[in-house]
Design a protein around this motif. Structure first.
Motif, PDB file in Angstrom:
ATOM      1  N   HIS A  90       0.853  -1.190   0.000  1.00 25.71           N
ATOM      2  CA  HIS A  90       0.000   0.000   0.000  1.00 25.71           C
ATOM      3  C   HIS A  90       0.884   1.233   0.000  1.00 25.71           C
ATOM      4  O   HIS A  90       1.951   1.237   0.599  1.00 25.71           O
ATOM      5  N   CYS A 141      -1.469  -2.515  -4.193  1.00 25.12           N
ATOM      6  CA  CYS A 141      -2.889  -2.533  -3.848  1.00 25.12           C
ATOM      7  C   CYS A 141      -3.745  -1.898  -4.953  1.00 25.12           C
ATOM      8  O   CYS A 141      -3.433  -0.808  -5.440  1.00 25.12           O
ATOM      9  N   CYS A 148      -5.199   1.476  -3.743  1.00 30.15           N
ATOM     10  CA  CYS A 148      -4.208   2.549  -3.777  1.00 30.15           C
ATOM     11  C   CYS A 148      -3.994   3.029  -5.212  1.00 30.15           C
ATOM     12  O   CYS A 148      -3.897   4.233  -5.471  1.00 30.15           O
ATOM     13  N   CYS A 197      -5.777   4.764   2.217  1.00 27.91           N
ATOM     14  CA  CYS A 197      -6.320   3.465   1.815  1.00 27.91           C
ATOM     15  C   CYS A 197      -6.998   2.821   3.021  1.00 27.91           C
ATOM     16  O   CYS A 197      -6.488   2.886   4.141  1.00 27.91           O
TER      17      CYS A 197
HETATM   18 ZN   LIG Z   1      -4.020   0.105  -0.412  1.00 24.54          ZN
END
Ligand SMILES: [Zn+2]
Length: 52
Positions: free
Chosen positions: A13, A39, A42, A18
């Protein structure tokens, strides 16, 4: 930019807003990780200009 990955996870991340941003039990890097995955949330935030 800081990248965080929870222990036992392969997902990095990089947005502090997030929903899954790790706050404990994580690995941290300041360069783009070369292993694991980024992610999806993200990346969506980044392309929307909403990555904090
Ligand atoms: Zn994330």
């Amino acid at each position: 930019m800081e990248y965080r990955k929870k222990h036992g996870s392969d997902t990095w991340h990089f947005c502090k807003n997030c929903a899954n941003w790790p706050t404990s039990g994580y690995d941290s890097k300041t360069t783009k990780p070369t292993s694991g995955e980024l992610c999806n949330q993200c990346q969506a935030k980044k392309s929307a200009g909403n990555c904090k």
